[in-house]
Design an enzyme around this catalytic site. Structure first.
Site, mmCIF file in Angstrom:
data_model
loop_
_atom_site.group_PDB
_atom_site.id
_atom_site.type_symbol
_atom_site.label_atom_id
_atom_site.label_comp_id
_atom_site.label_asym_id
_atom_site.label_seq_id
_atom_site.Cartn_x
_atom_site.Cartn_y
_atom_site.Cartn_z
ATOM 1 N N LYS A 59 -78.541 -83.928 -17.168
ATOM 2 C CA LYS A 59 -78.972 -83.420 -17.895
ATOM 3 C C LYS A 59 -77.977 -82.075 -18.222
ATOM 4 C CE LYS A 59 -82.842 -82.240 -15.340
ATOM 5 N NZ LYS A 59 -82.431 -83.365 -14.279
ATOM 6 N N ARG B 8 -91.242 -78.859 -14.551
ATOM 7 C CA ARG B 8 -90.966 -79.303 -13.693
ATOM 8 C C ARG B 8 -93.117 -79.425 -12.822
ATOM 9 N NH1 ARG B 8 -85.564 -78.233 -11.803
ATOM 10 N NH2 ARG B 8 -84.583 -80.042 -10.698
ATOM 11 N N ARG C 175 -71.243 -85.376 -7.546
ATOM 12 C CA ARG C 175 -71.022 -84.362 -7.925
ATOM 13 C C ARG C 175 -70.113 -83.789 -8.233
ATOM 14 N NH1 ARG C 175 -76.619 -82.686 -11.708
ATOM 15 N NH2 ARG C 175 -77.591 -81.895 -9.662
ATOM 16 N N ARG D 34 -72.866 -78.974 -4.365
ATOM 17 C CA ARG D 34 -73.634 -77.999 -4.296
ATOM 18 C C ARG D 34 -74.430 -78.289 -3.216
ATOM 19 N NH1 ARG D 34 -77.965 -78.279 -10.006
ATOM 20 N NH2 ARG D 34 -79.280 -78.749 -7.645
ATOM 21 N N ARG E 32 -85.266 -84.654 -2.875
ATOM 22 C CA ARG E 32 -85.439 -84.299 -4.006
ATOM 23 C C ARG E 32 -85.866 -85.221 -5.392
ATOM 24 N NH1 ARG E 32 -79.696 -82.181 -5.849
ATOM 25 N NH2 ARG E 32 -80.476 -82.040 -7.580
#
Ligand code: AMP
Length: 260
Positions: free
Chosen positions: A41, A116, A155, A188, A199
């Site tokens: 995203k 969400r 990531r 992160r 998550r």
């Protein structure tokens, strides 16, 4: 990046978050990028924002800025985010309403990571209605769940320009350094293997049901397990006819990029 450093008592209602002085235009485009964590995203929202000239609003980025600023909201969100859960609807809704009432959103905007929950989706409808904005176009990046953990743990992100890299598929030219501004890349905290599992579980249990809310509306499913360029082509293919038909005021200068 705007940091909302008000205390909880400063949160206004939806009504008071709407800036009556802002001239909201007909035909503004509201886009929702929907998908599990790690579905790409953030990468797509940067490309779309650049293409259409509308702001990309990531509630995750906004919350991280609040944490950095040490605001009351940031302090409330910190432990929840580092555990992989969801910040309360009330806090996120008010932050969102405040942001989308800013003048740069008058001709449309893109939301990344909001709504969400079904309650957030209902709240967003009320905000859009009040601000005389169109109902949103939902772009759902669908990625098989078993691909997500690897994507998230590899990531890396530039803390300055927010560009996202992936060590497996899109590494930076110089290891650990952002191609665009030379800043050292970060991992992160919630991309660690322990938090990623939570998550993904939260997405499955709480966020996925939001899709049913939009199913009969302007909903588009896109395969998210392709290259970023391929996905962006799919998105431009969906949006170009809409822009041409509506004459959306946000996108009069939109030119399809040669090299997505
Ligand atoms: P993201 O950057 O979108 O992956 O978001 C990072 C974290 O911020 C999430 O795991 C949540 O803890 C929190 N967060 C972001 N957006 C929302 C939202 N719309 N509702 C609740 N929590 C959110």
């Amino acid at each position: 990046m705007i940091v909302f450093s008000w205390g909880f008592a400063d949160f206004g209602s939806v009504e008071s978050a709407s800036l009556s002085g802002v001239n909201r235009s007909e035909g503004g485009l509201v886009l929702l990028l929907f998908g599990p964590p790690g579905s790409g995203k953030g990468t797509q929202s940067g490309k779309i924002s650049q293409w259409l000239g509308i702001p990309a609003i990531s509630t995750g980025d906004m919350l991280r800025e609040e944490i950095k600023a040490g605001s009351a909201l940031g302090n409330a969100a910190k432990a929840i985010m580092s555990g992989g859960g969801l910040v309360s609807d009330d806090l996120v809704n008010r932050m969102l309403a405040q942001r989308v009432s800013a003048p740069d959103c008058a001709h449309g905007f893109l939301l990344d990571g909001y709504p969400r929950t079904v309650e957030q989706a209902e709240y967003l409808d009320r905000v859009l209605n009040e601000q005389h904005l169109e109902s949103p176009i939902v772009l759902h990046l669908d990625v098989p769940m078993d691909a997500l953990v690897g994507r998230l743990t590899s990531r890396r992100q530039c803390p300055q320009c927010k560009r996202i890299y992936n060590l497996l598929h899109q590494p930076p030219k110089t290891p650990g350094i952002c191609d665009d501004d030379g800043a050292p890349l970060i991992t992160r905290k919630d991309d660690s293997e322990e938090v990623v599992g939570e998550r993904i579980r939260t997405y499955d249990e709480v966020t996925r049901p939001v899709l049913a809310y939009y199913q009969d509306r302007k909903y588009h499913q896109i395969r998210g397990d392709r290259s970023p360029g391929y996905i962006f082509e799919a998105i431009t293919g969906i949006l170009e006819p809409v822009i041409a038909k509506n004459g959306s005021s946000c996108c009069s200068k939109a030119v399809r990029p040669d090299n997505p």
